[in-house]
Scaffold this motif. Structure first.
Motif, PDB file in Angstrom:
ATOM      1  N   LEU A  41      25.226  13.956  39.789  1.00 62.66           N
ATOM      2  CA  LEU A  41      23.641  13.880  39.630  1.00 62.66           C
ATOM      3  C   LEU A  41      23.316  14.077  38.370  1.00 62.66           C
ATOM      4  N   ALA A  42      22.307  13.581  37.730  1.00 60.08           N
ATOM      5  CA  ALA A  42      21.606  14.141  36.283  1.00 60.08           C
ATOM      6  C   ALA A  42      21.596  15.424  36.448  1.00 60.08           C
ATOM      7  N   ALA A  43      21.809  16.042  35.251  1.00 60.12           N
ATOM      8  CA  ALA A  43      21.825  17.312  35.171  1.00 60.12           C
ATOM      9  C   ALA A  43      21.721  17.807  33.803  1.00 60.12           C
ATOM     10  N   THR A  44      21.085  18.957  33.748  1.00 62.39           N
ATOM     11  CA  THR A  44      21.033  19.767  32.148  1.00 62.39           C
ATOM     12  C   THR A  44      22.202  20.599  32.207  1.00 62.39           C
ATOM     13  N   VAL A  45      23.065  20.338  31.135  1.00 62.93           N
ATOM     14  CA  VAL A  45      24.428  20.915  30.918  1.00 62.93           C
ATOM     15  C   VAL A  45      24.480  21.417  29.562  1.00 62.93           C
ATOM     16  N   SER A  46      25.383  22.485  29.601  1.00 61.34           N
ATOM     17  CA  SER A  46      25.738  23.348  28.354  1.00 61.34           C
ATOM     18  C   SER A  46      27.162  23.404  28.397  1.00 61.34           C
ATOM     19  N   LEU A  47      27.781  23.185  27.293  1.00 65.25           N
ATOM     20  CA  LEU A  47      29.176  23.429  27.016  1.00 65.25           C
ATOM     21  C   LEU A  47      29.442  24.119  25.802  1.00 65.25           C
ATOM     22  N   ALA A  48      30.131  25.342  25.608  1.00 63.24           N
ATOM     23  CA  ALA A  48      30.321  25.953  24.531  1.00 63.24           C
ATOM     24  C   ALA A  48      31.669  26.567  24.583  1.00 63.24           C
ATOM     25  N   VAL A  49      32.463  27.055  23.381  1.00 61.84           N
ATOM     26  CA  VAL A  49      33.592  27.477  23.291  1.00 61.84           C
ATOM     27  C   VAL A  49      33.626  28.793  22.885  1.00 61.84           C
ATOM     28  N   TYR A  50      34.165  29.930  23.264  1.00 61.52           N
ATOM     29  CA  TYR A  50      34.007  31.166  22.777  1.00 61.52           C
ATOM     30  C   TYR A  50      35.613  31.764  22.501  1.00 61.52           C
ATOM     31  N   ASP A  51      35.511  32.774  21.666  1.00 65.30           N
ATOM     32  CA  ASP A  51      36.817  33.309  21.352  1.00 65.30           C
ATOM     33  C   ASP A  51      37.053  34.616  22.275  1.00 65.30           C
ATOM     34  N   LEU A  52      38.091  35.254  22.132  1.00 61.90           N
ATOM     35  CA  LEU A  52      38.541  36.183  23.156  1.00 61.90           C
ATOM     36  C   LEU A  52      37.852  37.364  23.493  1.00 61.90           C
ATOM     37  N   HIS A  53      36.856  37.590  22.342  1.00 61.56           N
ATOM     38  CA  HIS A  53      36.013  38.737  22.258  1.00 61.56           C
ATOM     39  C   HIS A  53      34.498  38.465  22.706  1.00 61.56           C
TER      40      HIS A  53
END
Length: 109
Positions: A41-53
């Motif tokens: 379905l249509a959705a509001t999405v977020s995608l982020a990359v984080y370090d190990l900390h």
């Protein structure tokens, strides 16, 4: 947040809605990987990359409203300033609607 680490993560968008698969390929990678996901379905999405900390390295999608269907985001191993990141493990966090999952990414240079 506590990441759920695997290469294939199911995201439940709500009651009665089938799960959503999120994959990163290739992984490990050098110099880029593609994170793919299908929205039922249509959705509001977020995608982020984080370090190990747990520090934000790169925001790939920030509260973007996407239509149903297949989507991909390329991460070229760079931070938000455009600088190449170190060869090590990172985590991505994918949020769709009310659900959030994470996966591990490894850069091998």
């Amino acid at each position: 947040w506590e990441p759920v680490v695997d290469d294939l993560t199911a995201v439940d968008l709500g009651p009665g809605i089938r799960h959503l698969a999120v994959t990163a390929h290739p992984n490990p990678f050098n110099p880029r990987t593609t994170i793919s996901f299908d929205l039922p379905l249509a959705a509001t999405v977020s995608l982020a990359v984080y370090d190990l900390h747990g520090r934000l390295v790169r925001s790939l999608l920030n509260s973007a409203r996407l239509p149903a269907g297949s989507h991909q985001r390329l991460w070229e191993g760079r931070d938000d300033r455009g600088q190449a990141v170190a060869s090590e493990s990172y985590f991505y966090r994918f949020t769709a609607g009310r659900e959030s999952r994470a996966g591990k990414l490894t850069i091998l240079k």
